[in-house]
Write an enzyme that holds these catalytic residues in place. Structure first.
Site, PDB file in Angstrom:
ATOM      1  N   LYS A  82       2.110  -4.171   6.595  1.00  0.00           N
ATOM      2  CA  LYS A  82       2.551  -4.146   5.185  1.00  0.00           C
ATOM      3  C   LYS A  82       4.080  -4.078   5.118  1.00  0.00           C
ATOM      4  O   LYS A  82       4.709  -4.788   4.323  1.00  0.00           O
ATOM      5  CB  LYS A  82       1.937  -2.942   4.449  1.00  0.00           C
ATOM      6  CG  LYS A  82       0.432  -3.013   4.281  1.00  0.00           C
ATOM      7  CD  LYS A  82      -0.001  -4.184   3.408  1.00  0.00           C
ATOM      8  CE  LYS A  82      -1.498  -4.258   3.197  1.00  0.00           C
ATOM      9  NZ  LYS A  82      -1.955  -5.556   2.696  1.00  0.00           N
TER      10      LYS A  82
ATOM     11  N   TYR B 196      -1.703  -1.181  10.897  1.00  0.00           N
ATOM     12  CA  TYR B 196      -2.007  -1.710   9.554  1.00  0.00           C
ATOM     13  C   TYR B 196      -0.810  -1.518   8.624  1.00  0.00           C
ATOM     14  O   TYR B 196      -0.349  -2.458   7.964  1.00  0.00           O
ATOM     15  CB  TYR B 196      -3.247  -1.000   8.969  1.00  0.00           C
ATOM     16  CG  TYR B 196      -3.386  -1.216   7.481  1.00  0.00           C
ATOM     17  CD1 TYR B 196      -3.728  -2.460   6.966  1.00  0.00           C
ATOM     18  CD2 TYR B 196      -3.142  -0.167   6.580  1.00  0.00           C
ATOM     19  CE1 TYR B 196      -3.826  -2.670   5.597  1.00  0.00           C
ATOM     20  CE2 TYR B 196      -3.239  -0.371   5.211  1.00  0.00           C
ATOM     21  CZ  TYR B 196      -3.582  -1.617   4.729  1.00  0.00           C
ATOM     22  OH  TYR B 196      -3.662  -1.821   3.373  1.00  0.00           O
TER      23      TYR B 196
ATOM     24  N   SER C 163       0.835  -1.203   0.000  1.00  0.00           N
ATOM     25  CA  SER C 163       0.000   0.000   0.000  1.00  0.00           C
ATOM     26  C   SER C 163       0.868   1.251   0.000  1.00  0.00           C
ATOM     27  O   SER C 163       1.972   1.255   0.570  1.00  0.00           O
ATOM     28  CB  SER C 163      -0.855  -0.022   1.268  1.00  0.00           C
ATOM     29  OG  SER C 163      -1.465   1.223   1.481  1.00  0.00           O
TER      30      SER C 163
END
Ligand code: NAD
Ligand code: WQD
Length: 350
Positions: free
Chosen positions: A157, A153, A129
């Site tokens: 990643k 979050y 992302s």
């Protein structure tokens, strides 16, 4: 003989659009998804949209952390590659429930990688992302820009990216592409599949869409004092079908480039659009007025984020075809045909 691809999280927003492009491109696809944030109706609709290619799709409700179930899938099919979308993605929720995010996203990925390695399947496309660029000091963000996790979050990643680099370094048979998506929006032009978030949408376009169909009274604009053209945040919105096609391009690269190790590509348009510009484009596409409530900045938000697209254009031979107008047109087509998403009914939990 057509190639077989395992798609984790294939019932979700980006996954379902990618599965359709894969089927139409002649691939055989097996989807595994625990349906935590998606509906099996999406898979059924993808199969219908794919027409005669729909027979090349199968799907199983499986949690990636269930190693036995995953092993069975790999034992019954020789996959040529895996596209790994499955994961939790709500930034705010990840701050409230970090262990839930680390458990799901990290254990799920590690289990998948272990089972892949055990079955000699070592080609992977992973959904990273633009969030890993943090608050960029300079735009556009290039694949060399500094990386920073702004929340749990984003940290999942970054950790998964590092795991991928490590396993490839340890075993050069691995060929891995890390794709950094910017802001995916829109829907398939049929209006038959699209984004269907559970609960109150976190992201701009799903929220605008729910205001347009009367599910919410107004859009709150987070921040009007950014150093941007109109004071609102600027992002790189990318049509989900363009994004899906980027995965086909990444697969081709994995199959054709014997020198690829672990490589990263941005998937964006390279253009920045403000919140107010997006609202205006949606109003034009839908003919609906979106009432606005101007508010302070959302904690953690960057002012301006957009992609450098040069590397993906050159090495994946991929570029976007759709602009903001088409993104809003297709978002509205999906929303107006499915105002309550796949379930078709108001959800009382919202
Ligand atoms: P989504 O929630 O619609 O799809 C993710 C899918 O994964 C869901 O169907 C969910 O049920 C499934 N899933 C989650 N955990 C699972 C598990 N343990 N086992 C099996 N299935 C599981 O999200 P999306 O927008 O389609 O995003 C797909 C991927 O792209 C995610 O990894 C996300 O982090 C990443 N991404 C999304 C965006 C975005 O704005 N949508 C931007 C950048 C990156
Ligand atoms: C876009 C702009 C908001 C909602 C998030 C994740 C990122 C990635 C993509 C997964 C910002 C403004 C939003 C609203 C608003 N996802 N906004 N009112 O924050 O760029 O990125 O999705 O990887 O990790 O953080 O996207 O759609 O939430 O916001 O004014 O109700 O819209 O402030 O400027 P974001 P977004």
């Amino acid at each position: 003989m057509s190639k077989s691809i395992l798609v984790t999280g294939g019932a979700g927003y980006i996954g379902s659009h990618t599965v359709l492009q894969l089927l139409q491109g002649g691939f055989r696809v097996v989807v595994v998804d625990n349906l935590d944030n998606s509906s099996d109706i999406a898979i059924k609709r993808v199969a219908e949209l794919a027409g005669e290619f729909g027979k090349n799709l199968s799907s199983q409700k499986i949690d990636l952390r269930d190693k036995d179930a995953l092993t069975k899938i790999f034992s019954s099919t020789n996959f040529d590659a895996v596209i790994h979308f499955a994961g939790l993605k709500a930034v705010g929720e990840s701050v409230q429930k970090p262990l839930h995010y680390y458990n799901n996203n990290l254990i799920g990925t590690i289990t998948l990688l272990e089972v892949m390695a055990a079955h000699g399947c070592k080609k992977l496309v992973f959904s990273s992302s633009a969030t890993v660029y943090g608050w960029p000091k300079e735009v556009p963000c290039t694949e060399e820009s500094p990386l920073f996790a702004m929340n749990p979050y984003g940290r999942t990643k970054l950790i998964i990216e590092d795991i991928c680099r490590d396993i490839q370094r340890g075993d050069p048979d691995w060929k891995i592409i890390l794709l950094k998506y910017f802001n995916p929006v829109g829907a398939h032009s049929s209006g038959y599949i699209g984004e269907d978030p559970r609960g109150i949408p976190n992201n701009l376009m799903p929220f605008i869409q729910q205001v347009a169909v009367g599910r919410r009274p107004a859009l709150t604009v987070y921040g009007t004092d950014y150093p941007t053209k109109d004071g609102t945040g600027v992002r790189d919105y990318i049509h989900v079908v363009d994004l899906a096609d980027g995965h086909i391009a990444a697969l081709q690269k994995l199959f054709e480039d014997s020198n690829i190790g672990c490589e990263v590509y941005n998937l964006g348009t390279g253009k920045g659009t403000s919140v107010l510009e997006m609202v205006a484009a949606f109003e034009k596409a839908s003919g609906k007025k979106i009432p606005l409530v101007m508010a302070g900045r959302r904690p953690g938000d960057a002012a301006i984020v957009y992609a450098s697209t040069a590397k993906a254009e050159k090495e994946l031979k991929w570029k976007t075809n759709y602009g903001i107008e088409e993104m809003c047109r297709d978002q509205w087509n999906w929303a107006s045909k499915n105002p309550y998403g796949y379930c078709g009914l108001p959800d009382n939990s919202n």
